[in-house]
Scaffold this motif. Structure first.
Motif, PDB file in Angstrom:
ATOM      1  N   CYS A 130       0.834  -1.202   0.000  1.00  0.00           N
ATOM      2  CA  CYS A 130       0.000   0.000   0.000  1.00  0.00           C
ATOM      3  C   CYS A 130       0.870   1.254   0.000  1.00  0.00           C
ATOM      4  CB  CYS A 130      -0.916   0.000   1.227  1.00  0.00           C
ATOM      5  SG  CYS A 130      -1.940   1.478   1.394  1.00  0.00           S
ATOM      6  N   ASP A 131       0.512   2.204  -0.832  1.00  0.00           N
ATOM      7  CA  ASP A 131       1.130   3.526  -0.837  1.00  0.00           C
ATOM      8  C   ASP A 131       0.200   4.458  -0.060  1.00  0.00           C
ATOM      9  OD1 ASP A 131       2.402   5.897  -1.262  1.00  0.00           O
ATOM     10  OD2 ASP A 131       2.233   5.887  -3.448  1.00  0.00           O
ATOM     11  N   PRO A 132       0.592   4.934   1.128  1.00  0.00           N
ATOM     12  CA  PRO A 132      -0.324   5.778   1.921  1.00  0.00           C
ATOM     13  C   PRO A 132      -0.814   7.005   1.182  1.00  0.00           C
ATOM     14  CG  PRO A 132       1.572   5.081   3.227  1.00  0.00           C
ATOM     15  CD  PRO A 132       1.870   4.700   1.809  1.00  0.00           C
ATOM     16  N   ASP A 133      -0.010   7.509   0.240  1.00  0.00           N
ATOM     17  CA  ASP A 133      -0.432   8.694  -0.511  1.00  0.00           C
ATOM     18  C   ASP A 133      -1.453   8.354  -1.590  1.00  0.00           C
ATOM     19  OD1 ASP A 133       1.318  10.208   1.019  1.00  0.00           O
ATOM     20  OD2 ASP A 133       2.991   9.857  -0.384  1.00  0.00           O
ATOM     21  N   MET A 134      -1.364   7.136  -2.157  1.00  0.00           N
ATOM     22  CA  MET A 134      -2.301   6.718  -3.199  1.00  0.00           C
ATOM     23  C   MET A 134      -2.790   5.299  -2.889  1.00  0.00           C
ATOM     24  SD  MET A 134      -0.507   8.145  -6.673  1.00  0.00           S
ATOM     25  CE  MET A 134      -1.887   7.557  -7.652  1.00  0.00           C
ATOM     26  N   PRO A 135      -3.634   5.123  -1.892  1.00  0.00           N
ATOM     27  CA  PRO A 135      -4.130   3.778  -1.568  1.00  0.00           C
ATOM     28  C   PRO A 135      -5.089   3.279  -2.637  1.00  0.00           C
ATOM     29  CG  PRO A 135      -5.270   5.427  -0.249  1.00  0.00           C
ATOM     30  CD  PRO A 135      -4.189   6.158  -1.003  1.00  0.00           C
ATOM     31  N   PRO A 136      -5.220   1.972  -2.793  1.00  0.00           N
ATOM     32  CA  PRO A 136      -6.139   1.405  -3.811  1.00  0.00           C
ATOM     33  C   PRO A 136      -7.596   1.510  -3.353  1.00  0.00           C
ATOM     34  CG  PRO A 136      -5.089  -0.367  -2.583  1.00  0.00           C
ATOM     35  CD  PRO A 136      -4.470   0.907  -2.087  1.00  0.00           C
ATOM     36  N   THR A 137      -8.139   2.686  -3.460  1.00  0.00           N
ATOM     37  CA  THR A 137      -9.517   2.909  -2.992  1.00  0.00           C
ATOM     38  C   THR A 137     -10.536   2.144  -3.824  1.00  0.00           C
ATOM     39  OG1 THR A 137      -9.587   4.913  -4.365  1.00  0.00           O
ATOM     40  CG2 THR A 137      -8.969   5.179  -2.045  1.00  0.00           C
ATOM     41  N   HIS A 138     -10.210   1.828  -5.077  1.00  0.00           N
ATOM     42  CA  HIS A 138     -11.172   1.085  -5.897  1.00  0.00           C
ATOM     43  C   HIS A 138     -11.368  -0.331  -5.346  1.00  0.00           C
ATOM     44  CE1 HIS A 138      -7.223  -0.047  -7.480  1.00  0.00           C
ATOM     45  NE2 HIS A 138      -7.788  -1.113  -8.018  1.00  0.00           N
ATOM     46  N   ILE A 139     -10.322  -0.917  -4.760  1.00  0.00           N
ATOM     47  CA  ILE A 139     -10.469  -2.233  -4.143  1.00  0.00           C
ATOM     48  C   ILE A 139     -11.304  -2.116  -2.870  1.00  0.00           C
ATOM     49  CG2 ILE A 139      -9.233  -4.159  -3.091  1.00  0.00           C
ATOM     50  CD1 ILE A 139      -8.872  -4.099  -6.045  1.00  0.00           C
ATOM     51  N   TYR A 140     -11.065  -1.077  -2.091  1.00  0.00           N
ATOM     52  CA  TYR A 140     -11.830  -0.886  -0.856  1.00  0.00           C
ATOM     53  C   TYR A 140     -13.319  -0.686  -1.151  1.00  0.00           C
ATOM     54  CZ  TYR A 140      -7.106   0.131   0.871  1.00  0.00           C
ATOM     55  OH  TYR A 140      -5.770   0.063   1.188  1.00  0.00           O
ATOM     56  N   GLU A 141     -13.620   0.068  -2.198  1.00  0.00           N
ATOM     57  CA  GLU A 141     -15.028   0.294  -2.543  1.00  0.00           C
ATOM     58  C   GLU A 141     -15.675  -0.970  -3.101  1.00  0.00           C
ATOM     59  OE1 GLU A 141     -14.958   3.515  -5.254  1.00  0.00           O
ATOM     60  OE2 GLU A 141     -14.417   5.032  -3.739  1.00  0.00           O
TER      61      GLU A 141
END
Length: 499
Positions: A130-141
């Protein structure tokens, strides 16, 4: 031509003979996916227009008229804990099916913290660190439906990112294994539900488990009832207009869950705000005397906890559902609880009209015969078969490597060959032909390098040891692991290790 879809939406085209049976189709699919040694965990489902599909009987011929569009789905039929899965491709397929069941609500996670860890494992397996600046929000959603539904806490996304950052450096295969280990602890793991009424948006597995989590009122034994038969024709709802007076908005019918340890009868008993809950009756396989379908009726004879004989009659929507429930109970009991599949299970069959007429003149005729069950091996037999296949592959790889080394050594100059003779003779035999002696007893591939405490047995590698809860030799509980270094090859002078 048959189209078999995977849980990741990849469709495989399979060509088999016109008179082939379903097992031939499954074996070709598993051969392409490199999971042939553990194909017994999987099955093929017939895609239905609405609602859940039905399992294809693999021992019967493929009938294009009964399979719309020639489309089938590859699904896990028998779920087992991940430490019983030998091959990495098999664990990957289980991961894909587990992710699909979590997202579509067939597996419901009650604990919010567990749900966050599962989402973090999925993100690590799909996107890596995980990159804290660009987290994979599409996976979380995409995984938003995993865990308790409703208003999420304000720090929900931050906690997921925190979990994702904690497992940085974890390989994709390890993240998939951790996810499978988490879902194996769920109450609904490996349970297949059969609803008395057709599955709809308000009458499905997600609503049932959510109902149980919402009310937290479960009774293992049902109340005394006057009727001797459970009629699933009516649904019972809990304030279906909304959640204004403590209701959850569900409207469920009676259903039967068939799992690894027995069957569970769920009877929703909601009556406004006065009586809200689900009557949950568990019947282990050891208490069942007999099960049989009678048209739309599924009849079960069992022994209660007090030692009394009782009969359970569940009326399903169609006779096909009653037969599917009977098949699931028999096959899961044989797979999880038996040492081997008995002949009275494998030899059960029915005949169509042509077969019935032919049997009048020749009772041994196979015309029109359709088998009821398609289970071939139990859980223990599948595991042993896959372990032996992995061991055979390791031996073949060792012999091929030894043969190549010997062939190359034969073409060396004579002087060089003489100078290296003493070294070869001084080395122990266990490093070449007997290398399997120091191989991990679980994967039979990597070298043994882990000490199990407190029993002090050394039988596993550093990858397989964390997957074991008990020692493979003495079955004692493992409390601690210690990495050790074993000398494998020696020169003539003791203490000098050749890398």
């Amino acid at each position: 031509m048959w189209l078999v879809s995977q849980p990741n939406s990849v469709i495989l085209e399979v060509k088999v003979d016109p008179n082939a049976i379903g097992q031939d189709c499954l074996e070709k699919v598993c051969e392409k996916l490199e999971i042939g040694a553990e194909a017994d965990y999987f099955g093929l489902r017939v895609c239905q227009g609405s609602g859940p599909g039905r399992w294809l009987n693999l021992r019967n011929p493929l009938d294009p008229h009964r399979i719309p569009g020639g489309r089938l789905e590859l699904r896990v039929k028998f779920w087992v804990p991940p430490h019983l899965l030998i091959n990495e491709p098999t664990r990957h397929q289980h991961y894909l099916h587990a992710k699909l069941d979590l997202i579509e609500g067939r597996l419901v996670v009650a604990d919010q913290e567990v749900a966050r860890r599962i989402i973090a494992y999925i993100a690590q397996a799909e996107t890596g660190d995980c990159d804290p600046d660009m987290p994979p929000t599409h996976i979380y959603e995409e995984c938003n439906k995993i865990g308790p539904q409703g208003v999420k806490p304000e720090d929900h996304m931050e906690k997921i990112i925190e979990y994702h950052c904690e497992i940085a450096g974890m390989r994709s295969s390890q993240a998939e294994y951790r996810l499978l280990k988490e879902i194996s602890k769920l109450e609904s793991f490996g349970e297949e539900l059969f609803f008395c009424k057709p599955v709809t948006q308000s009458n499905n597995a997600h609503n049932l488990y959510s109902h149980l989590l919402y009310h937290r009122q479960q009774t293992e034994e049902p109340r005394a009832r006057d009727e001797q038969e459970i009629d699933g024709g009516a649904t019972v709802g809990c304030l279906t207009s909304g959640q204004n007076v403590g209701g959850c908005g569900c409207r469920l019918s009676t259903c039967v869950g068939v799992g690894p340890h027995g069957i569970v009868v769920y009877r929703p008993a909601c009556n406004g705000d006065q009586e809200i809950g689900v009557e949950k009756q568990s019947i282990p396989y050891t208490a069942i005397h007999r099960a049989q379908p009678l048209r739309r009726l599924f009849q079960l004879s069992y022994v209660t906890g007090e030692g009394h004989e009782a009969t359970l009659n569940v009326k399903m929507a169609t006779s096909g559902q009653a037969a599917a429930l009977y098949r699931a109970v028999t096959e899961k009991h044989a797979f999880y609880c038996c040492e081997t599949v008995r002949s009275d299970v494998t030899e059960q069959f029915i005949r169509d009209l042509k077969g019935t007429i032919a049997s009048i003149f020749n009772d041994s005729s196979t015309l029109g015969r359709r088998y009821v069950f398609d289970i071939r091996r139990t859980c223990r037999e599948v595991h042993d078969r896959a372990r032996r296949a992995a061991h055979a592959r390791a031996l073949a790889h060792t012999h091929a490597h030894t043969h190549a080394h010997t062939h190359a050594h034969a073409h060396e100059p004579r002087t060089r060959r003489r100078s290296g003779t003493n070294h070869e003779e001084a080395r122990p035999r266990s490093s070449s032909g007997g290398g399997e002696v120091l191989a991990c007893r679980v994967c039979m591939d990597a070298a043994i390098d882990t000490l199990l405490l407190p029993c002090r047995h050394v039988v596993c590698c550093q990858l397989c040891a964390p997957r074991c809860n008990r020692c493979p030799l003495c079955r004692r509980q493992i409390e601690k692991l210690m990495h050790i270094f074993l000398p494998v090859e020696y020169q003539k002078s003791p203490g000098v290790i050749i890398k």
